[in-house]
Design a protein around this motif. Sequence first.
Motif, mmCIF file in Angstrom:
data_model
loop_
_atom_site.group_PDB
_atom_site.id
_atom_site.type_symbol
_atom_site.label_atom_id
_atom_site.label_comp_id
_atom_site.label_asym_id
_atom_site.label_seq_id
_atom_site.Cartn_x
_atom_site.Cartn_y
_atom_site.Cartn_z
ATOM 1 N N MET A 43 0.855 -1.195 0.000
ATOM 2 C CA MET A 43 0.000 0.000 0.000
ATOM 3 C C MET A 43 0.885 1.238 0.000
ATOM 4 O O MET A 43 2.011 1.202 0.493
ATOM 5 C CB MET A 43 -0.804 0.078 1.306
ATOM 6 C CG MET A 43 -2.065 -0.694 1.351
ATOM 7 S SD MET A 43 -2.906 -0.298 2.927
ATOM 8 C CE MET A 43 -3.840 -1.797 3.127
ATOM 9 N N THR A 44 0.354 2.329 -0.513
ATOM 10 C CA THR A 44 1.036 3.614 -0.336
ATOM 11 C C THR A 44 0.667 4.151 1.055
ATOM 12 O O THR A 44 -0.290 3.685 1.674
ATOM 13 C CB THR A 44 0.570 4.631 -1.388
ATOM 14 O OG1 THR A 44 -0.837 4.856 -1.201
ATOM 15 C CG2 THR A 44 0.821 4.125 -2.798
ATOM 16 N N ALA B 66 -0.718 6.960 1.693
ATOM 17 C CA ALA B 66 -2.073 7.543 1.614
ATOM 18 C C ALA B 66 -3.130 6.445 1.667
ATOM 19 O O ALA B 66 -4.163 6.601 2.338
ATOM 20 C CB ALA B 66 -2.214 8.357 0.326
ATOM 21 N N GLU B 67 -2.887 5.331 0.986
ATOM 22 C CA GLU B 67 -3.839 4.215 1.047
ATOM 23 C C GLU B 67 -3.914 3.669 2.472
ATOM 24 O O GLU B 67 -4.992 3.322 2.957
ATOM 25 C CB GLU B 67 -3.404 3.094 0.092
ATOM 26 C CG GLU B 67 -3.668 3.396 -1.369
ATOM 27 C CD GLU B 67 -3.113 2.326 -2.296
ATOM 28 O OE1 GLU B 67 -3.750 2.035 -3.312
ATOM 29 O OE2 GLU B 67 -2.008 1.786 -2.010
ATOM 30 N N ASP C 162 -3.380 5.331 5.261
ATOM 31 C CA ASP C 162 -4.107 6.280 6.118
ATOM 32 C C ASP C 162 -5.620 6.139 5.921
ATOM 33 O O ASP C 162 -6.384 6.121 6.893
ATOM 34 C CB ASP C 162 -3.661 7.717 5.815
ATOM 35 C CG ASP C 162 -2.207 7.963 6.219
ATOM 36 O OD1 ASP C 162 -1.660 7.178 7.024
ATOM 37 O OD2 ASP C 162 -1.610 8.933 5.706
ATOM 38 N N ASP C 163 -6.058 6.013 4.670
ATOM 39 C CA ASP C 163 -7.493 5.843 4.391
ATOM 40 C C ASP C 163 -7.993 4.530 4.978
ATOM 41 O O ASP C 163 -9.064 4.456 5.582
ATOM 42 C CB ASP C 163 -7.755 5.807 2.872
ATOM 43 C CG ASP C 163 -7.570 7.174 2.247
ATOM 44 O OD1 ASP C 163 -7.468 8.170 2.992
ATOM 45 O OD2 ASP C 163 -7.520 7.239 0.996
ATOM 46 N N TRP C 164 -7.206 3.473 4.737
ATOM 47 C CA TRP C 164 -7.608 2.155 5.216
ATOM 48 C C TRP C 164 -7.701 2.149 6.755
ATOM 49 O O TRP C 164 -8.654 1.618 7.326
ATOM 50 C CB TRP C 164 -6.600 1.097 4.744
ATOM 51 C CG TRP C 164 -6.760 -0.184 5.493
ATOM 52 C CD1 TRP C 164 -7.688 -1.154 5.271
ATOM 53 C CD2 TRP C 164 -6.015 -0.583 6.644
ATOM 54 N NE1 TRP C 164 -7.562 -2.140 6.211
ATOM 55 C CE2 TRP C 164 -6.545 -1.812 7.057
ATOM 56 C CE3 TRP C 164 -4.960 -0.025 7.363
ATOM 57 C CZ2 TRP C 164 -6.049 -2.498 8.164
ATOM 58 C CZ3 TRP C 164 -4.469 -0.706 8.457
ATOM 59 C CH2 TRP C 164 -5.002 -1.920 8.848
ATOM 60 N N ALA D 135 -1.831 -4.126 -1.220
ATOM 61 C CA ALA D 135 -2.980 -3.799 -2.056
ATOM 62 C C ALA D 135 -2.940 -4.715 -3.264
ATOM 63 O O ALA D 135 -1.867 -5.161 -3.687
ATOM 64 C CB ALA D 135 -2.909 -2.339 -2.497
ATOM 65 N N ASP E 16 -4.205 -5.082 -7.269
ATOM 66 C CA ASP E 16 -4.755 -4.416 -8.450
ATOM 67 C C ASP E 16 -5.133 -5.474 -9.492
ATOM 68 O O ASP E 16 -4.459 -6.508 -9.613
ATOM 69 C CB ASP E 16 -3.707 -3.487 -9.079
ATOM 70 C CG ASP E 16 -3.325 -2.336 -8.165
ATOM 71 O OD1 ASP E 16 -4.163 -1.945 -7.311
ATOM 72 O OD2 ASP E 16 -2.186 -1.838 -8.294
ATOM 73 N N ARG F 3 -7.798 -0.963 -8.172
ATOM 74 C CA ARG F 3 -7.564 -1.650 -6.898
ATOM 75 C C ARG F 3 -8.785 -2.487 -6.544
ATOM 76 O O ARG F 3 -9.893 -1.966 -6.461
ATOM 77 C CB ARG F 3 -7.260 -0.643 -5.790
ATOM 78 C CG ARG F 3 -6.527 -1.321 -4.651
ATOM 79 C CD ARG F 3 -6.201 -0.354 -3.556
ATOM 80 N NE ARG F 3 -7.378 -0.100 -2.750
ATOM 81 C CZ ARG F 3 -7.377 0.649 -1.657
ATOM 82 N NH1 ARG F 3 -6.267 1.222 -1.256
ATOM 83 N NH2 ARG F 3 -8.470 0.835 -0.976
ATOM 84 N N ILE G 102 -7.504 -5.345 -0.393
ATOM 85 C CA ILE G 102 -6.334 -5.093 0.466
ATOM 86 C C ILE G 102 -6.116 -6.284 1.414
ATOM 87 O O ILE G 102 -7.032 -7.082 1.662
ATOM 88 C CB ILE G 102 -6.480 -3.799 1.304
ATOM 89 C CG1 ILE G 102 -7.699 -3.852 2.237
ATOM 90 C CG2 ILE G 102 -6.540 -2.575 0.420
ATOM 91 C CD1 ILE G 102 -7.432 -4.433 3.596
#
Length: 159
Positions: A9-10, A12-13, A15-17, A65, A67, A73, A76
Amino acid sequence: MPDVLIRQMTQAEFDDWRAAAIRSHADEQMAAGNWSPDEAEQLATEGHDALLPGGFATPGMLFLAADDPEGDRVGILWLSETHPRGIPDCGFLYDIEVAEPYRGSGYGRALLTAAEDELRSRGVQSLGLNVFGDNTAAVRLYETSGYRVVTQQMLKSLT
Ligand SMILES: CC(C)(COP(=O)(O)OP(=O)(O)OC[C@H]1O[C@@H](n2cnc3c(N)ncnc32)[C@H](O)[C@@H]1OP(=O)(O)O)[C@@H](O)C(=O)NCCC(=O)NCCS
């Protein structure tokens, strides 16, 4: 099984997750009657942070993640190289999630297989997980992938 590309994951991903995972954990515990609405968010956040003292960079934790071939995507994974109760050489599947529009098309099984491959490549010899008994799709996925019940919690409403 559909093709998936597994990657880290990045930030940012992650943090959202994390925000979504805390909300969902709080909701699950409220639905199970374990936590009241006024404490749920805080308890879920504390529990999460205790497991992940280094956040995204917590040693032994993997945030992946998946894809599809078009680069969309589809899901996860949150994996651990070690088991929370210290079972030797056993990893732990903390989270597996397929995005809703992609469910029922084999991505869950593809993600679970990728999780097993990733941990096996790191020397992990078995994989444990927790699942709520009423999560039929997940229970069926695990049962048909060779997982067996090792502990069980039971509950009966008395009202
Ligand atoms: C559980 C989850 C990951 C399964 O992903 P999926 O992509 O829908 O699963 P697949 O299409 O790969 O199906 C794999 C197996 O799961 C079972 N399954 C999937 N959907 C099901 C459903 N609606 N009802 C019953 N069994 C189901 C079947 O055994 C299926 O195998 P089959 O197609 O050979 O019969 C997905 O439903 C999900 O993201 N749920 C929300 C998050 C979650 O609950 N995670 C598990 C936490 S323990």
